[in-house]
Design a protein around this motif. Structure first.
Motif, PDB file in Angstrom:
ATOM      1  N   MET A   1       0.821  -1.193   0.000  1.00 37.22           N
ATOM      2  CA  MET A   1       0.000   0.000   0.000  1.00 37.22           C
ATOM      3  C   MET A   1       0.869   1.263   0.000  1.00 37.22           C
ATOM      4  O   MET A   1       0.537   2.232  -0.650  1.00 37.22           O
ATOM      5  CB  MET A   1      -0.916  -0.046   1.227  1.00 37.22           C
ATOM      6  CG  MET A   1      -1.897   1.064   1.237  1.00 37.22           C
ATOM      7  SD  MET A   1      -2.989   0.909  -0.166  1.00 37.22           S
ATOM      8  CE  MET A   1      -4.299   1.919   0.320  1.00 37.22           C
ATOM      9  N   ARG A   2       1.965   1.211   0.724  1.00 34.78           N
ATOM     10  CA  ARG A   2       2.855   2.368   0.782  1.00 34.78           C
ATOM     11  C   ARG A   2       3.457   2.652  -0.590  1.00 34.78           C
ATOM     12  O   ARG A   2       3.554   3.808  -1.005  1.00 34.78           O
ATOM     13  CB  ARG A   2       3.955   2.120   1.809  1.00 34.78           C
ATOM     14  CG  ARG A   2       4.877   3.285   2.004  1.00 34.78           C
ATOM     15  CD  ARG A   2       5.880   3.015   3.081  1.00 34.78           C
ATOM     16  NE  ARG A   2       6.410   1.669   2.944  1.00 34.78           N
ATOM     17  CZ  ARG A   2       7.648   1.326   3.195  1.00 34.78           C
ATOM     18  NH1 ARG A   2       8.484   2.213   3.646  1.00 34.78           N
ATOM     19  NH2 ARG A   2       8.060   0.087   3.041  1.00 34.78           N
ATOM     20  N   HIS A   3       3.854   1.601  -1.306  1.00 35.41           N
ATOM     21  CA  HIS A   3       4.429   1.778  -2.635  1.00 35.41           C
ATOM     22  C   HIS A   3       3.401   2.372  -3.593  1.00 35.41           C
ATOM     23  O   HIS A   3       3.727   3.230  -4.414  1.00 35.41           O
ATOM     24  CB  HIS A   3       4.962   0.439  -3.158  1.00 35.41           C
ATOM     25  CG  HIS A   3       5.811   0.595  -4.369  1.00 35.41           C
ATOM     26  ND1 HIS A   3       5.707  -0.221  -5.442  1.00 35.41           N
ATOM     27  CD2 HIS A   3       6.769   1.495  -4.684  1.00 35.41           C
ATOM     28  CE1 HIS A   3       6.556   0.155  -6.368  1.00 35.41           C
ATOM     29  NE2 HIS A   3       7.216   1.196  -5.931  1.00 35.41           N
ATOM     30  N   LEU A   4       2.165   1.936  -3.478  1.00 32.46           N
ATOM     31  CA  LEU A   4       1.085   2.484  -4.304  1.00 32.46           C
ATOM     32  C   LEU A   4       0.903   3.973  -4.024  1.00 32.46           C
ATOM     33  O   LEU A   4       0.832   4.784  -4.955  1.00 32.46           O
ATOM     34  CB  LEU A   4      -0.219   1.726  -4.036  1.00 32.46           C
ATOM     35  CG  LEU A   4      -1.478   2.274  -4.693  1.00 32.46           C
ATOM     36  CD1 LEU A   4      -1.362   2.220  -6.202  1.00 32.46           C
ATOM     37  CD2 LEU A   4      -2.692   1.493  -4.225  1.00 32.46           C
ATOM     38  N   THR A   5       0.874   4.343  -2.772  1.00 34.05           N
ATOM     39  CA  THR A   5       0.690   5.743  -2.396  1.00 34.05           C
ATOM     40  C   THR A   5       1.845   6.604  -2.893  1.00 34.05           C
ATOM     41  O   THR A   5       1.628   7.669  -3.476  1.00 34.05           O
ATOM     42  CB  THR A   5       0.563   5.870  -0.862  1.00 34.05           C
ATOM     43  OG1 THR A   5      -0.520   5.064  -0.427  1.00 34.05           O
ATOM     44  CG2 THR A   5       0.338   7.314  -0.446  1.00 34.05           C
ATOM     45  N   VAL A   6       3.052   6.144  -2.681  1.00 37.42           N
ATOM     46  CA  VAL A   6       4.229   6.900  -3.129  1.00 37.42           C
ATOM     47  C   VAL A   6       4.233   7.033  -4.649  1.00 37.42           C
ATOM     48  O   VAL A   6       4.541   8.110  -5.188  1.00 37.42           O
ATOM     49  CB  VAL A   6       5.530   6.233  -2.627  1.00 37.42           C
ATOM     50  CG1 VAL A   6       6.758   6.840  -3.283  1.00 37.42           C
ATOM     51  CG2 VAL A   6       5.625   6.347  -1.118  1.00 37.42           C
ATOM     52  N   THR A   7       3.864   5.978  -5.350  1.00 42.53           N
ATOM     53  CA  THR A   7       3.830   6.016  -6.810  1.00 42.53           C
ATOM     54  C   THR A   7       2.806   7.025  -7.307  1.00 42.53           C
ATOM     55  O   THR A   7       3.107   7.848  -8.180  1.00 42.53           O
ATOM     56  CB  THR A   7       3.513   4.624  -7.385  1.00 42.53           C
ATOM     57  OG1 THR A   7       4.545   3.717  -6.999  1.00 42.53           O
ATOM     58  CG2 THR A   7       3.413   4.653  -8.893  1.00 42.53           C
ATOM     59  N   VAL A   8       1.610   6.971  -6.774  1.00 42.62           N
ATOM     60  CA  VAL A   8       0.551   7.875  -7.237  1.00 42.62           C
ATOM     61  C   VAL A   8       0.885   9.325  -6.896  1.00 42.62           C
ATOM     62  O   VAL A   8       0.751  10.221  -7.742  1.00 42.62           O
ATOM     63  CB  VAL A   8      -0.818   7.461  -6.654  1.00 42.62           C
ATOM     64  CG1 VAL A   8      -1.891   8.485  -6.990  1.00 42.62           C
ATOM     65  CG2 VAL A   8      -1.214   6.086  -7.185  1.00 42.62           C
ATOM     66  N   VAL A   9       1.349   9.582  -5.691  1.00 37.37           N
ATOM     67  CA  VAL A   9       1.720  10.947  -5.305  1.00 37.37           C
ATOM     68  C   VAL A   9       2.881  11.439  -6.168  1.00 37.37           C
ATOM     69  O   VAL A   9       2.864  12.572  -6.656  1.00 37.37           O
ATOM     70  CB  VAL A   9       2.056  11.021  -3.796  1.00 37.37           C
ATOM     71  CG1 VAL A   9       2.698  12.354  -3.438  1.00 37.37           C
ATOM     72  CG2 VAL A   9       0.807  10.787  -2.968  1.00 37.37           C
ATOM     73  N   GLY A  10       3.873  10.590  -6.382  1.00 36.03           N
ATOM     74  CA  GLY A  10       5.005  10.974  -7.233  1.00 36.03           C
ATOM     75  C   GLY A  10       4.573  11.259  -8.658  1.00 36.03           C
ATOM     76  O   GLY A  10       5.031  12.223  -9.280  1.00 36.03           O
ATOM     77  N   PHE A  11       3.681  10.429  -9.192  1.00 39.61           N
ATOM     78  CA  PHE A  11       3.177  10.625 -10.549  1.00 39.61           C
ATOM     79  C   PHE A  11       2.463  11.971 -10.663  1.00 39.61           C
ATOM     80  O   PHE A  11       2.742  12.761 -11.558  1.00 39.61           O
ATOM     81  CB  PHE A  11       2.225   9.488 -10.938  1.00 39.61           C
ATOM     82  CG  PHE A  11       1.630   9.657 -12.311  1.00 39.61           C
ATOM     83  CD1 PHE A  11       2.254   9.112 -13.411  1.00 39.61           C
ATOM     84  CD2 PHE A  11       0.454  10.364 -12.500  1.00 39.61           C
ATOM     85  CE1 PHE A  11       1.716   9.270 -14.679  1.00 39.61           C
ATOM     86  CE2 PHE A  11      -0.096  10.534 -13.757  1.00 39.61           C
ATOM     87  CZ  PHE A  11       0.538   9.990 -14.849  1.00 39.61           C
ATOM     88  N   VAL A  12       1.533  12.218  -9.759  1.00 40.79           N
ATOM     89  CA  VAL A  12       0.731  13.448  -9.834  1.00 40.79           C
ATOM     90  C   VAL A  12       1.607  14.683  -9.630  1.00 40.79           C
ATOM     91  O   VAL A  12       1.476  15.669 -10.369  1.00 40.79           O
ATOM     92  CB  VAL A  12      -0.428  13.412  -8.816  1.00 40.79           C
ATOM     93  CG1 VAL A  12      -1.126  14.752  -8.726  1.00 40.79           C
ATOM     94  CG2 VAL A  12      -1.424  12.321  -9.196  1.00 40.79           C
ATOM     95  N   LEU A  13       2.510  14.642  -8.668  1.00 40.35           N
ATOM     96  CA  LEU A  13       3.402  15.786  -8.448  1.00 40.35           C
ATOM     97  C   LEU A  13       4.294  16.047  -9.655  1.00 40.35           C
ATOM     98  O   LEU A  13       4.464  17.194 -10.077  1.00 40.35           O
ATOM     99  CB  LEU A  13       4.253  15.569  -7.204  1.00 40.35           C
ATOM    100  CG  LEU A  13       3.555  15.790  -5.874  1.00 40.35           C
ATOM    101  CD1 LEU A  13       4.492  15.434  -4.716  1.00 40.35           C
ATOM    102  CD2 LEU A  13       3.069  17.217  -5.738  1.00 40.35           C
ATOM    103  N   CYS A  14       4.859  14.997 -10.201  1.00 46.75           N
ATOM    104  CA  CYS A  14       5.722  15.144 -11.380  1.00 46.75           C
ATOM    105  C   CYS A  14       4.922  15.699 -12.558  1.00 46.75           C
ATOM    106  O   CYS A  14       5.369  16.610 -13.241  1.00 46.75           O
ATOM    107  CB  CYS A  14       6.365  13.806 -11.733  1.00 46.75           C
ATOM    108  SG  CYS A  14       7.509  13.896 -13.114  1.00 46.75           S
ATOM    109  N   ALA A  15       3.733  15.151 -12.791  1.00 48.35           N
ATOM    110  CA  ALA A  15       2.897  15.623 -13.902  1.00 48.35           C
ATOM    111  C   ALA A  15       2.512  17.086 -13.713  1.00 48.35           C
ATOM    112  O   ALA A  15       2.607  17.892 -14.648  1.00 48.35           O
ATOM    113  CB  ALA A  15       1.652  14.754 -14.021  1.00 48.35           C
ATOM    114  N   ALA A  16       2.091  17.439 -12.514  1.00 40.76           N
ATOM    115  CA  ALA A  16       1.654  18.815 -12.266  1.00 40.76           C
ATOM    116  C   ALA A  16       2.815  19.807 -12.344  1.00 40.76           C
ATOM    117  O   ALA A  16       2.702  20.855 -12.985  1.00 40.76           O
ATOM    118  CB  ALA A  16       0.972  18.905 -10.904  1.00 40.76           C
TER     119      ALA A  16
END
Length: 95
Positions: A1-16
């Motif tokens: 679950m932690r890896h999923l959260t870090v991945t999604v947050v990293g994706f959205v931050l990088c994209a934005a």
């Protein structure tokens, strides 16, 4: 679950952040790289757990920056991400 959260947050931050910095959609490709790596680190049966929240985050970034139809563009990104990860996996690129 932690890896999923870090991945999604990293994706959205990088994209934005890259979309804001460059003002175009092409920087989202950097964020897509984060998603591809996350998929390659997990078996394909777990990919949906990553793709759904990434899709939502991707659509939110497109909507926030008003760069076109967010659901369509996020869907195209998901196809690109899945194809890239599947081709890399099929080629034996990740062991």
């Amino acid at each position: 679950m932690r890896h999923l959260t870090v991945t999604v947050v990293g994706f959205v931050l990088c994209a934005a952040l890259t979309t804001r910095a460059f003002g175009t959609l092409s920087p989202v490709w950097y964020a897509s790289g984060i998603a591809v790596v996350a998929l390659l680190l997990h078996p394909p049966r777990q990919w949906a757990w990553f793709l759904l929240p990434i899709y939502v985050g991707d659509a939110a970034v497109f909507r926030f920056f008003d760069h076109g139809p967010p659901l369509l563009l996020a869907g195209a990104d998901m196809v690109e991400i899945v194809f890239a990860a599947a081709l890399i996996r099929a080629s034996g690129g990740i062991r």
